[in-house]
Design a protein around this motif. Structure first.
Motif, PDB file in Angstrom:
ATOM      1  N   GLU A  85       0.821  -1.174  -0.043  1.00  0.00           N
ATOM      2  CA  GLU A  85       0.127   0.043  -0.055  1.00  0.00           C
ATOM      3  C   GLU A  85       0.917   1.311   0.043  1.00  0.00           C
ATOM      4  O   GLU A  85       0.592   2.106  -0.605  1.00  0.00           O
ATOM      5  CB  GLU A  85      -0.663  -0.166   1.225  1.00  0.00           C
ATOM      6  CG  GLU A  85      -2.166   0.609   0.979  1.00  0.00           C
ATOM      7  CD  GLU A  85      -3.128   0.279   2.134  1.00  0.00           C
ATOM      8  OE1 GLU A  85      -3.388   1.601   3.086  1.00  0.00           O
ATOM      9  OE2 GLU A  85      -3.208  -0.922   2.883  1.00  0.00           O
ATOM     10  N   LEU A  86       1.909   1.207   0.692  1.00  0.00           N
ATOM     11  CA  LEU A  86       2.873   2.429   0.984  1.00  0.00           C
ATOM     12  C   LEU A  86       3.539   2.577  -0.317  1.00  0.00           C
ATOM     13  O   LEU A  86       3.655   3.794  -0.826  1.00  0.00           O
ATOM     14  CB  LEU A  86       3.784   2.190   1.928  1.00  0.00           C
ATOM     15  CG  LEU A  86       4.978   3.247   2.133  1.00  0.00           C
ATOM     16  CD1 LEU A  86       4.302   4.712   2.223  1.00  0.00           C
ATOM     17  CD2 LEU A  86       6.003   2.974   3.107  1.00  0.00           C
ATOM     18  N   ASN A  87       4.140   1.490  -0.993  1.00  0.00           N
ATOM     19  CA  ASN A  87       4.625   1.497  -2.256  1.00  0.00           C
ATOM     20  C   ASN A  87       3.796   2.235  -3.223  1.00  0.00           C
ATOM     21  O   ASN A  87       4.274   3.143  -4.242  1.00  0.00           O
ATOM     22  CB  ASN A  87       5.188   0.262  -2.851  1.00  0.00           C
ATOM     23  CG  ASN A  87       6.098  -0.479  -2.090  1.00  0.00           C
ATOM     24  OD1 ASN A  87       6.927   0.281  -1.186  1.00  0.00           O
ATOM     25  ND2 ASN A  87       6.602  -1.778  -2.137  1.00  0.00           N
ATOM     26  N   HIS A  88       2.632   1.895  -3.278  1.00  0.00           N
ATOM     27  CA  HIS A  88       1.577   2.601  -4.161  1.00  0.00           C
ATOM     28  C   HIS A  88       1.432   3.895  -3.980  1.00  0.00           C
ATOM     29  O   HIS A  88       1.281   4.847  -4.674  1.00  0.00           O
ATOM     30  CB  HIS A  88       0.241   1.717  -4.091  1.00  0.00           C
ATOM     31  CG  HIS A  88       0.033   0.655  -4.850  1.00  0.00           C
ATOM     32  ND1 HIS A  88      -0.942  -0.255  -4.604  1.00  0.00           N
ATOM     33  CD2 HIS A  88       1.208  -0.147  -5.974  1.00  0.00           C
ATOM     34  CE1 HIS A  88      -0.854  -1.414  -5.449  1.00  0.00           C
ATOM     35  NE2 HIS A  88       0.644  -1.296  -5.998  1.00  0.00           N
ATOM     36  N   GLU A  89       1.372   4.495  -2.753  1.00  0.00           N
ATOM     37  CA  GLU A  89       1.258   5.750  -2.508  1.00  0.00           C
ATOM     38  C   GLU A  89       2.485   6.557  -3.013  1.00  0.00           C
ATOM     39  O   GLU A  89       2.436   7.600  -3.372  1.00  0.00           O
ATOM     40  CB  GLU A  89       1.144   5.810  -0.871  1.00  0.00           C
ATOM     41  CG  GLU A  89       0.518   7.011  -0.245  1.00  0.00           C
ATOM     42  CD  GLU A  89       0.986   7.012   1.317  1.00  0.00           C
ATOM     43  OE1 GLU A  89       0.206   6.316   2.010  1.00  0.00           O
ATOM     44  OE2 GLU A  89       1.311   8.199   1.803  1.00  0.00           O
ATOM     45  N   VAL A  90       3.505   5.966  -2.702  1.00  0.00           N
ATOM     46  CA  VAL A  90       4.677   6.743  -3.147  1.00  0.00           C
ATOM     47  C   VAL A  90       4.822   6.898  -4.763  1.00  0.00           C
ATOM     48  O   VAL A  90       4.935   7.749  -5.090  1.00  0.00           O
ATOM     49  CB  VAL A  90       6.126   5.696  -2.667  1.00  0.00           C
ATOM     50  CG1 VAL A  90       7.508   6.259  -3.312  1.00  0.00           C
ATOM     51  CG2 VAL A  90       6.179   5.755  -1.089  1.00  0.00           C
ATOM     52  N   ALA A  91       4.294   5.685  -5.383  1.00  0.00           N
ATOM     53  CA  ALA A  91       4.290   5.737  -6.872  1.00  0.00           C
ATOM     54  C   ALA A  91       3.209   6.979  -7.415  1.00  0.00           C
ATOM     55  O   ALA A  91       3.446   7.731  -8.187  1.00  0.00           O
ATOM     56  CB  ALA A  91       3.880   4.380  -7.229  1.00  0.00           C
ATOM     57  N   ALA A  92       2.079   6.775  -6.621  1.00  0.00           N
ATOM     58  CA  ALA A  92       1.132   7.908  -7.011  1.00  0.00           C
ATOM     59  C   ALA A  92       1.625   9.352  -6.684  1.00  0.00           C
ATOM     60  O   ALA A  92       1.548  10.149  -7.762  1.00  0.00           O
ATOM     61  CB  ALA A  92      -0.136   7.862  -6.183  1.00  0.00           C
ATOM     62  N   LEU A  93       2.503   9.725  -5.737  1.00  0.00           N
ATOM     63  CA  LEU A  93       2.985  10.924  -5.439  1.00  0.00           C
ATOM     64  C   LEU A  93       4.032  11.222  -6.545  1.00  0.00           C
ATOM     65  O   LEU A  93       4.034  12.557  -7.003  1.00  0.00           O
ATOM     66  CB  LEU A  93       3.819  10.963  -4.445  1.00  0.00           C
ATOM     67  CG  LEU A  93       2.763  10.811  -2.795  1.00  0.00           C
ATOM     68  CD1 LEU A  93       3.685  10.868  -1.740  1.00  0.00           C
ATOM     69  CD2 LEU A  93       2.122  12.439  -2.707  1.00  0.00           C
ATOM     70  N   CYS A  94       4.823  10.333  -7.028  1.00  0.00           N
ATOM     71  CA  CYS A  94       5.814  10.480  -8.068  1.00  0.00           C
ATOM     72  C   CYS A  94       5.198  10.832  -9.424  1.00  0.00           C
ATOM     73  O   CYS A  94       5.708  11.468 -10.166  1.00  0.00           O
ATOM     74  CB  CYS A  94       6.923   9.244  -8.156  1.00  0.00           C
ATOM     75  SG  CYS A  94       7.821   9.112  -6.505  1.00  0.00           S
ATOM     76  N   THR A  95       4.111   9.932  -9.581  1.00  0.00           N
ATOM     77  CA  THR A  95       3.575   9.986 -11.016  1.00  0.00           C
ATOM     78  C   THR A  95       2.919  11.436 -11.000  1.00  0.00           C
ATOM     79  O   THR A  95       2.935  11.925 -12.139  1.00  0.00           O
ATOM     80  CB  THR A  95       2.699   8.957 -11.131  1.00  0.00           C
ATOM     81  OG1 THR A  95       3.044   7.508 -10.813  1.00  0.00           O
ATOM     82  CG2 THR A  95       1.747   8.971 -12.520  1.00  0.00           C
ATOM     83  N   GLU A  96       2.337  11.885 -10.074  1.00  0.00           N
ATOM     84  CA  GLU A  96       1.661  13.294 -10.071  1.00  0.00           C
ATOM     85  C   GLU A  96       2.859  14.183 -10.455  1.00  0.00           C
ATOM     86  O   GLU A  96       2.715  15.369 -11.233  1.00  0.00           O
ATOM     87  CB  GLU A  96       1.251  13.522  -8.887  1.00  0.00           C
ATOM     88  CG  GLU A  96       0.229  14.684  -8.585  1.00  0.00           C
ATOM     89  CD  GLU A  96      -0.242  14.786  -7.228  1.00  0.00           C
ATOM     90  OE1 GLU A  96      -1.103  13.536  -6.760  1.00  0.00           O
ATOM     91  OE2 GLU A  96       0.098  15.886  -6.473  1.00  0.00           O
TER      92      GLU A  96
END
Ligand code: PQ2
Ligand code: NAD
Length: 213
Positions: A85-96
């Protein structure tokens, strides 16, 4: 998954963040350092290899949980925790923020994945399976590593020097291409593989002499 577009990134001096400090993070950090990345690791726990790198001041360790602002000003980020879940959160922040992102437990969230790599000097052989089987990528790399040994690094130095000389002394690009393609053939590859570097040198010198004719 669509096909990935292969590139060779220049990360020298660029800020790279690794979230998580386990054994997978340690492997990714080694790869980043090898290419001159400025590595920061954020994690409440560190693998012994990463602890050593921290003590040697080769990396910066933020001894705490990930915070959103950690990605600020980073060129690339690797999410390598054991928390999907945390890995996804990091990915979403970076993608943005259009920051390059690799997520170690989910290829679909990655803007880049890492291939299995074999290096000899400037020769780089990278094997990818587009996430289908990293284990197969590693085995194929190991097979290639047996064929492409240290001789290739030495031969590449010689070929690089020749190419520089050609660029300096032979303004005709068609002629340059012809000379280089005539020299670099399957036969030359076999000579390098057999460690016949003296013969390779001789061929290169012959090439240079032919230019003066
Ligand atoms: C090549 C290599 C480069 C490197 O890491 O430097 C690399 N993985 C390596 C090894 C390896 N990784 C895993 C195993 C166990 C066997 C297996 O699962 O197959 C082994 C084998 C071993 O260790 O021998 C487990 C694994 N890996 C990923 C997942 C998640 C998933 O697939 O969903 C899981 C399941 C985790 C779980 O079970 O929870 C995902 C990814 N791993 C990738 C790269 C990217 C795709 C590369 C490609 O295939 O193109 C990608 C997408 C993202 C990324 O990490 O960039 C490195 C070889 C280093 C070397 O050369 O020695
Ligand atoms: N892509 C690959 O090559 C590959 C290979 C094997 C496994 N994996 C996957 O990688 C993941 C990590 O594997 P590992 O063996 O390194 O796990 P690990 O348990 O050794 O390490 C997990 C790390 O995440 C850190 N962490 C946990 N919560 C955190 C938070 N909130 N902020 C910052 N850091 C936090 C922990 O401190 C620890 O250092 C596994 O879940 C596995 O699915 C990927």
């Amino acid at each position: 998954m669509s096909l990935s577009y292969p590139v060779n990134l220049n990360i020298s001096g660029k800020g790279c963040l690794v979230v998580g400090g386990g054994s997978v993070a340690a492997r990714k950090v080694r790869g980043l350092l090898e290419c001159g990345g400025k590595v920061c690791v954020v994690s409440p726990m560190l693998h012994p290899l990463l602890l050593k790198l921290t003590e040697e001041k080769q990396i910066v360790w933020l001894n705490r949980n990930f915070q959103a602002e950690d990605i600020n000003d980073k060129f690339l980020v690797i999410a390598a925790t054991d928390n999907a879940e945390l890995n996804h959160e990091v990915a979403a922040l970076c993608t943005e923020k259009n920051i390059l992102i690799n997520v170690v437990d989910d290829p679909l969230w990655c803007s880049f994945t890492l291939p299995a790599v074999h290096r000899q000097g400037d020769l780089l052989i990278a094997v990818s399976t587009n996430g289908k089987s990293p284990a197969l990528a590693r085995v194929i790399k190991e097979e290639l590593a047996e064929k492409f040994r240290g001789e290739f690094a030495q031969a590449l130095e010689l070929l690089g020097n020749l190419r520089e000389t050609l660029f300096a002394e032979c303004p005709d690009d068609k002629m340059r291409g012809k000379v280089l393609q005539g020299l670099v053939t399957g036969e030359l590859l076999k000579l390098i593989e057999d460690g016949q570097l003296e013969v390779v040198k001789e061929r290169i010198n012959r090439c240079l002499l032919s230019l003066q004719d």
